[in-house]
Scaffold this motif. Structure first.
Motif, PDB file in Angstrom:
ATOM      1  N   TYR A 187      -6.152   0.107   2.354  1.00 45.07           N
ATOM      2  CA  TYR A 187      -5.619  -0.615   1.192  1.00 45.07           C
ATOM      3  C   TYR A 187      -6.739  -1.246   0.376  1.00 45.07           C
ATOM      4  O   TYR A 187      -6.600  -1.435  -0.836  1.00 45.07           O
ATOM      5  N   LYS A 188      -7.850  -1.577   1.006  1.00 45.69           N
ATOM      6  CA  LYS A 188      -8.947  -2.242   0.288  1.00 45.69           C
ATOM      7  C   LYS A 188      -9.706  -1.316  -0.652  1.00 45.69           C
ATOM      8  O   LYS A 188     -10.569  -1.772  -1.418  1.00 45.69           O
ATOM      9  N   ASP A 189      -9.400  -0.016  -0.612  1.00 44.37           N
ATOM     10  CA  ASP A 189      -9.989   0.876  -1.613  1.00 44.37           C
ATOM     11  C   ASP A 189      -9.496   0.522  -3.018  1.00 44.37           C
ATOM     12  O   ASP A 189     -10.149   0.862  -4.011  1.00 44.37           O
ATOM     13  N   ASP A 190      -8.347  -0.139  -3.087  1.00 44.32           N
ATOM     14  CA  ASP A 190      -7.844  -0.660  -4.351  1.00 44.32           C
ATOM     15  C   ASP A 190      -8.487  -2.032  -4.568  1.00 44.32           C
ATOM     16  O   ASP A 190      -8.201  -2.984  -3.848  1.00 44.32           O
ATOM     17  N   VAL A 191      -9.363  -2.130  -5.544  1.00 44.54           N
ATOM     18  CA  VAL A 191     -10.144  -3.353  -5.735  1.00 44.54           C
ATOM     19  C   VAL A 191      -9.245  -4.551  -6.014  1.00 44.54           C
ATOM     20  O   VAL A 191      -9.487  -5.659  -5.505  1.00 44.54           O
ATOM     21  N   PHE A 192      -8.191  -4.350  -6.794  1.00 51.33           N
ATOM     22  CA  PHE A 192      -7.292  -5.466  -7.096  1.00 51.33           C
ATOM     23  C   PHE A 192      -6.611  -5.953  -5.822  1.00 51.33           C
ATOM     24  O   PHE A 192      -6.541  -7.157  -5.566  1.00 51.33           O
ATOM     25  N   PHE A 193      -6.092  -5.037  -5.022  1.00 48.59           N
ATOM     26  CA  PHE A 193      -5.461  -5.438  -3.774  1.00 48.59           C
ATOM     27  C   PHE A 193      -6.459  -6.121  -2.847  1.00 48.59           C
ATOM     28  O   PHE A 193      -6.135  -7.097  -2.174  1.00 48.59           O
ATOM     29  N   ARG A 194      -7.671  -5.605  -2.772  1.00 47.45           N
ATOM     30  CA  ARG A 194      -8.674  -6.214  -1.894  1.00 47.45           C
ATOM     31  C   ARG A 194      -8.919  -7.671  -2.243  1.00 47.45           C
ATOM     32  O   ARG A 194      -9.034  -8.527  -1.367  1.00 47.45           O
ATOM     33  N   THR A 222       2.952   1.716  -3.419  1.00 47.83           N
ATOM     34  CA  THR A 222       2.171   2.043  -4.616  1.00 47.83           C
ATOM     35  C   THR A 222       1.339   3.313  -4.460  1.00 47.83           C
ATOM     36  O   THR A 222       1.260   4.120  -5.380  1.00 47.83           O
ATOM     37  N   LYS A 223       0.728   3.511  -3.304  1.00 48.42           N
ATOM     38  CA  LYS A 223      -0.189   4.641  -3.139  1.00 48.42           C
ATOM     39  C   LYS A 223       0.503   5.895  -2.625  1.00 48.42           C
ATOM     40  O   LYS A 223       0.158   7.002  -3.035  1.00 48.42           O
ATOM     41  N   ASP A 257       3.866  -4.299 -10.030  1.00 48.86           N
ATOM     42  CA  ASP A 257       2.913  -4.976 -10.900  1.00 48.86           C
ATOM     43  C   ASP A 257       2.799  -6.455 -10.537  1.00 48.86           C
ATOM     44  O   ASP A 257       3.762  -7.098 -10.123  1.00 48.86           O
ATOM     45  N   HIS A 302       0.831  -1.204   0.000  1.00 46.49           N
ATOM     46  CA  HIS A 302       0.000   0.000   0.000  1.00 46.49           C
ATOM     47  C   HIS A 302       0.868   1.258   0.000  1.00 46.49           C
ATOM     48  O   HIS A 302       0.640   2.180  -0.794  1.00 46.49           O
TER      49      HIS A 302
END
Length: 378
Positions: free
Chosen positions: A311-318, A135-136, A143, A132
């Protein structure tokens, strides 16, 4: 079972307490886990001694490892009997210091063969934090799927850019070094006590520095200058150290020194909260949540607080970070579990309190406080 036992913080700076909490049946994509192991973190101390993000009584712990004992009707990948580890924090039903936690299956990964639960429980919260933050907050790519060889890495303009990991021997620092190295970042700088330097170089640090050295900021800048800055387009100039991940976030112990390294254009990501004053046996801690205002930065430095819980705001990471990425990195040997110090005690409450006291006494360096949670025999 209608209820089960849990350890909670019940008052600021108070002793931990054993309480009864509801045993919640899983719904949807949730599973119920018999919690067998956890790893204490500084956040546990911040919550108990500083009341940070706490509504009393609050069950503590966000890293858990154990066995799935019940699944919701929509669960896709987990089954009863699976050994799992993960990072969960939303409310009392999900947290680690209790016999059972009911969590989303996306917050868990299956334990790879060849590893124990007490090893795996050192990973989830801090590997998630690294992904998190990098990347953020730093804006660097990680990737997935990860390229399998140096030749197949995508063109990365920051592959040889200096990246400073302050607190390299911390759990988060160790995982940051291993993860960044695995993604082709080659110019990693780390601070730590000298006894940890050899290990940090073995897991990815190009250069290591003693954080207690009064001249450490100038030494970091000197090494970067001697190494030669990465090639930049003609006419462009940037900071000597463009990226800093502060895994300690102490106003005096890390940020004030990092301010001597950071220059216009540097991005600093510090793990919240900023510690203005540490908790002691006699004094309550003092925190700050604004990294930009915590110290006097040079003009043009961007300093941000890392908020891992988002971190779960990123759908892929979630959907993929905990169920897929973290277990695969562990299974492949790309990341190694932190060294563990097993905290002993006759009961769940004794072990939790012993770990809290060790955190307060700063008796941990280069390892995690890991302890057995539930006393139930299923």
């Amino acid at each position: 079972m209608a209820t089960h036992k849990a350890v909670a913080t019940v008052a600021v700076r108070g002793k931990l307490a054993l309480i009864d909490v509801p045993t919640v049946a899983p719904a949807g994509r949730q599973v119920r886990v018999h919690v067998e192991w956890t790893a204490s973190t500084p956040l546990d101390l911040h919550q108990n001694d500083g009341g940070l993000l706490v509504t009393h009584p609050q069950v503590l712990g966000d890293g858990l490892a154990g066995t799935v004992v019940e699944t919701g009707p929509d669960v896709q990948s987990l089954r009863v009997g699976d050994k799992v580890f993960g990072f969960a924090f939303k409310d009392n039903t999900q947290r680690a210091y209790q016999d059972f936690a009911t969590v989303a299956e996306t917050a868990l990964g299956k334990l790879p063969p060849g590893f124990s639960l007490q090893e795996a429980v050192t990973l989830p919260n801090n590997t998630v934090t690294v992904f998190h933050a990098v990347t953020k907050d730093l804006g660097l790519p990680l990737d997935w799927p990860r390229p399998v060889s140096q030749e197949s890495f995508p063109k990365n303009p920051h592959a040889d850019t200096p990246i400073l990991i302050w607190g390299g021997a911390s759990s988060c620092g160790q995982y940051a070094l291993q993860i960044l190295r695995a993604w082709g970042y080659t110019n990693l700088l780390a601070t730590a006590s000298p006894r940890h330097h050899a290990y940090l170089r073995s897991i990815g640090a190009r250069h290591t520095f003693d954080y207690r050295d009064g001249d450490v900021a100038s030494k970091i800048l000197k090494v970067v200058e001697e190494d030669g800055r990465p090639q930049r387009p003609q006419g462009q100039h940037g900071p000597a150290v463009p990226f800093v991940l502060d895994c300690i976030a102490s106003q005096k112990g890390s940020l004030s020194v990092i301010a001597g390294v950071a220059q216009k254009g540097t991005r600093v990501a510090a793990l919240l909260p900023v510690i203005v004053r540490d908790a002691t046996d006699n004094e309550a801690p003092v925190y700050c949540m604004d990294v930009q205002a915590a110290v006097n930065w040079a003009a043009g430095v961007e300093a941000r607080g890392v908020r891992t819980h988002f971190y779960k705001d990123d759908v892929f990471f979630r959907e993929h970070l905990q169920p897929t990425i973290v277990p695969e990195l562990l299974a492949a040997g790309i990341v190694k579990p932190n060294k563990q110090r097993i905290v002993e005690g006759a009961t769940l409450l004794e072990r939790a309190q012993a770990a809290m006291d060790l955190l307060r006494g700063k008796a941990v360096s280069g390892e995690r406080l890991v302890w057995r949670v539930s006393d139930l025999k299923l």
